[in-house]
Design an enzyme around this catalytic site. Sequence first.
Site, PDB file in Angstrom:
ATOM      1  N   GLU A   6      51.256  38.339 -63.006  1.00  0.00           N
ATOM      2  CA  GLU A   6      50.960  39.692 -63.384  1.00  0.00           C
ATOM      3  C   GLU A   6      51.844  40.060 -64.563  1.00  0.00           C
ATOM      4  O   GLU A   6      52.020  40.550 -65.514  1.00  0.00           O
ATOM      5  CB  GLU A   6      50.818  40.362 -62.326  1.00  0.00           C
ATOM      6  CG  GLU A   6      50.555  41.929 -62.475  1.00  0.00           C
ATOM      7  CD  GLU A   6      50.498  42.675 -61.322  1.00  0.00           C
ATOM      8  OE1 GLU A   6      49.578  42.259 -60.518  1.00  0.00           O
ATOM      9  OE2 GLU A   6      51.148  43.528 -61.161  1.00  0.00           O
ATOM     10  N   GLY A  56      60.710  43.470 -58.346  1.00  0.00           N
ATOM     11  CA  GLY A  56      62.096  44.121 -57.455  1.00  0.00           C
ATOM     12  C   GLY A  56      63.007  42.845 -57.105  1.00  0.00           C
ATOM     13  O   GLY A  56      63.120  41.873 -57.584  1.00  0.00           O
ATOM     14  N   ALA A  57      63.912  43.292 -56.063  1.00  0.00           N
ATOM     15  CA  ALA A  57      64.933  42.480 -55.881  1.00  0.00           C
ATOM     16  C   ALA A  57      64.611  41.122 -55.133  1.00  0.00           C
ATOM     17  O   ALA A  57      65.149  40.126 -55.521  1.00  0.00           O
ATOM     18  CB  ALA A  57      65.782  43.329 -54.740  1.00  0.00           C
ATOM     19  N   ILE A  58      63.619  41.103 -54.335  1.00  0.00           N
ATOM     20  CA  ILE A  58      63.205  39.790 -53.830  1.00  0.00           C
ATOM     21  C   ILE A  58      62.702  38.786 -54.559  1.00  0.00           C
ATOM     22  O   ILE A  58      63.337  37.563 -54.739  1.00  0.00           O
ATOM     23  CB  ILE A  58      62.283  39.938 -52.519  1.00  0.00           C
ATOM     24  CG1 ILE A  58      63.011  40.919 -51.352  1.00  0.00           C
ATOM     25  CG2 ILE A  58      61.527  38.520 -52.005  1.00  0.00           C
ATOM     26  CD1 ILE A  58      62.161  41.203 -50.131  1.00  0.00           C
TER      27      ILE A  58
HETATM   28  N1  COA Z   1      58.858  51.924 -42.582  1.00  0.00           N
HETATM   29  C1  COA Z   1      59.676  52.989 -43.110  1.00  0.00           C
HETATM   30  N2  COA Z   1      60.430  52.971 -44.305  1.00  0.00           N
HETATM   31  C2  COA Z   1      60.011  51.833 -44.938  1.00  0.00           C
HETATM   32  C3  COA Z   1      59.403  50.727 -44.359  1.00  0.00           C
HETATM   33  C4  COA Z   1      58.755  50.890 -43.301  1.00  0.00           C
HETATM   34  N3  COA Z   1      58.257  49.930 -42.679  1.00  0.00           N
HETATM   35  N4  COA Z   1      59.425  49.801 -45.310  1.00  0.00           N
HETATM   36  C5  COA Z   1      60.317  50.039 -46.239  1.00  0.00           C
HETATM   37  N5  COA Z   1      60.627  51.224 -46.124  1.00  0.00           N
HETATM   38  C6  COA Z   1      61.477  52.212 -47.154  1.00  0.00           C
HETATM   39  C7  COA Z   1      62.796  51.498 -47.389  1.00  0.00           C
HETATM   40  O1  COA Z   1      63.636  51.705 -46.322  1.00  0.00           O
HETATM   41  C8  COA Z   1      62.900  51.815 -48.788  1.00  0.00           C
HETATM   42  O2  COA Z   1      63.706  53.162 -48.547  1.00  0.00           O
HETATM   43  P1  COA Z   1      64.974  53.451 -49.536  1.00  0.00           P
HETATM   44  O3  COA Z   1      64.654  53.443 -50.986  1.00  0.00           O
HETATM   45  O4  COA Z   1      65.048  55.052 -49.002  1.00  0.00           O
HETATM   46  O5  COA Z   1      66.033  52.485 -49.114  1.00  0.00           O
HETATM   47  C9  COA Z   1      61.712  52.404 -49.376  1.00  0.00           C
HETATM   48  O6  COA Z   1      61.028  52.331 -48.343  1.00  0.00           O
HETATM   49  C10 COA Z   1      61.273  51.047 -50.256  1.00  0.00           C
HETATM   50  O7  COA Z   1      61.204  49.841 -49.619  1.00  0.00           O
HETATM   51  P2  COA Z   1      61.463  48.350 -50.294  1.00  0.00           P
HETATM   52  O8  COA Z   1      61.362  47.248 -49.569  1.00  0.00           O
HETATM   53  O9  COA Z   1      63.008  48.400 -50.863  1.00  0.00           O
HETATM   54  O10 COA Z   1      60.500  48.540 -51.534  1.00  0.00           O
HETATM   55  P3  COA Z   1      60.781  47.497 -52.700  1.00  0.00           P
HETATM   56  O11 COA Z   1      61.087  48.391 -53.910  1.00  0.00           O
HETATM   57  O12 COA Z   1      61.160  46.114 -52.707  1.00  0.00           O
HETATM   58  O13 COA Z   1      58.841  47.311 -52.994  1.00  0.00           O
HETATM   59  C11 COA Z   1      56.776  47.143 -52.001  1.00  0.00           C
HETATM   60  C12 COA Z   1      58.335  46.696 -51.878  1.00  0.00           C
HETATM   61  C13 COA Z   1      56.054  46.465 -50.987  1.00  0.00           C
HETATM   62  C14 COA Z   1      56.663  48.593 -51.997  1.00  0.00           C
HETATM   63  C15 COA Z   1      56.165  46.650 -53.490  1.00  0.00           C
HETATM   64  O14 COA Z   1      56.487  45.165 -53.600  1.00  0.00           O
HETATM   65  C16 COA Z   1      54.912  46.834 -53.625  1.00  0.00           C
HETATM   66  O15 COA Z   1      54.604  48.000 -54.083  1.00  0.00           O
HETATM   67  N6  COA Z   1      53.946  46.075 -53.533  1.00  0.00           N
HETATM   68  C17 COA Z   1      52.595  46.144 -53.614  1.00  0.00           C
HETATM   69  C18 COA Z   1      51.874  45.720 -55.036  1.00  0.00           C
HETATM   70  C19 COA Z   1      52.166  44.197 -55.224  1.00  0.00           C
HETATM   71  O16 COA Z   1      52.583  43.625 -54.254  1.00  0.00           O
HETATM   72  N7  COA Z   1      52.383  43.834 -56.399  1.00  0.00           N
HETATM   73  C20 COA Z   1      52.247  42.491 -56.930  1.00  0.00           C
HETATM   74  C21 COA Z   1      52.333  42.138 -58.137  1.00  0.00           C
HETATM   75  S1  COA Z   1      53.260  42.791 -58.918  1.00  0.00           S
END
Ligand code: COA
Length: 431
Positions: free
Chosen positions: A238, A217-219
């Site tokens: 990974e 992702g973006a971060i």
């Molecule tokens: N409450 C409500 N909505 C939330 C929220 C919260 N606390 N946190 C995020 N959201 C919403 C965001 O606003 C966004 O909505 P939008 O698409 O309508 O803008 C959506 O959920 C996704 O959030 P975002 O932070 O953009 O997700 P991301 O694509 O950066 O992914 C994770 C973040 C945590 C889901 C992702 O990193 C993940 O799946 N992690 C678990 C697996 C992992 O860490 N693997 C690591 C090895 S690859």
Amino acid sequence: MNNWREIYQEKMVSAKHALAQVKSGDRVVAGHACGEPTALINALVDRAAELSNVEIVHMVAMGEAKYAQPGMEKSFHHNALFVGGSTRKALEEKRADYTPCFFSEIPRLFKNNILPVDIILLQVTPPDKQGFCSYGVSADYTQAAAECAKIVIAQVNSCVPRTGGAKIHLDAIHFIVEHNEPLIELKPPKIGDIEKAIGENVAGLIEDGATLQLGIGAIPDAVLLFLTGKKDLGIHSEMFSDGVVVLAERGVITNRKKTINPGKFMATFLMGTKKLYDFVNNNPDVELRPADYINDPYIVGQHEKMVSINSALQVDLMGQVNAEMIGYRQFSGVGGQLDFIRGASRSLNGKSIIALPATAAGGKISRITCELDKGAAVTTSRNDVHYVVTEYGVAELRGKSLRKRAQALIAISHPDFRDKLTAEAIEKGLM
Ligand code: COA
């Protein structure tokens, strides 16, 4: 082995012929992410009317996941080991189920017959001179499933990059379907000001000579933007994507200081654009190995200065991380998050970092919360997290009391939510 060319011809069939092997009630495992064998999956979906109750096991589905779309529920049921954009709705509408499992342990679900595999659908390179095909961009659970499956069907695709490490001999494949097509690509994410600020904060924690794991992702991509001044970084991750290629070309990532597998980019799967696929193709420095090696916390922890960088949806004031659920809704999955966090914790001078924007929903919701949402699972426990990073700074949690954690986390929350969080923390007895 010498007569593999004849074997190849004998095993070569059409996708329709190969997928005729699938019977109602079978468990079919599909090659992962951008390694998805699209031609085979399409041929399976074409048989929907003839089949019932076929379980399709898949992790990150990067294709259309037609088998999980409305109207397919009698024929197919999707067992999701991760939930993504193309499968989330199917889960909500009960055409799919989520099975929680650390990525490092997924190969053992197959090897130990917890999920016996009837059929694996692979995508591989054409054979080399010895008759070995490279798994290309997906070794992860795909190799284990191929070793256990009753029937192995492979889409041989000349567009698949030949990576080192995991490979399969033609002897082990029952049906070969030649079908050349560009791989599924993951387009680079949009990196805004918030991601850049987070990236810069995370980059400040990374020392020269560190070995990195980067989530999707973006971060993670934003972090890479701020690493251009570092020296001798390494990759044991990974997955990795295009951003790593840029730093490799600039000589920032050399893998020279890695404690194990020095000189090598190590991953279990790859997702990116053609730029990434060209970089890894026949690159002797790139090795893909299964997830029970790459993600094994014991292997990860052998690297000195191992840094894991992952994201989350919420972190509560004790440091519990929810990276997978929005309330009761399964949004993604645990993936390799805890595998790498545990590994980085074991590593000499290692660091585990959770990096997330301070708010969601256009600033309306704080992601630093007094409690996780009702219904949400704890992905990473409060005992595992070292650092939480937002655009407002870095909270170091390791070795800190609950009171100090709450203070540190409130200090990196969005300023609009700090008073409310402080009041809630006092009310709950955290401060
Ligand atoms: N409450 C409500 N909505 C939330 C929220 C919260 N606390 N946190 C995020 N959201 C919403 C965001 O606003 C966004 O909505 P939008 O698409 O309508 O803008 C959506 O959920 C996704 O959030 P975002 O932070 O953009 O997700 P991301 O694509 O950066 O992914 C994770 C973040 C945590 C889901 C992702 O990193 C993940 O799946 N992690 C678990 C697996 C992992 O860490 N693997 C690591 C090895 S690859």
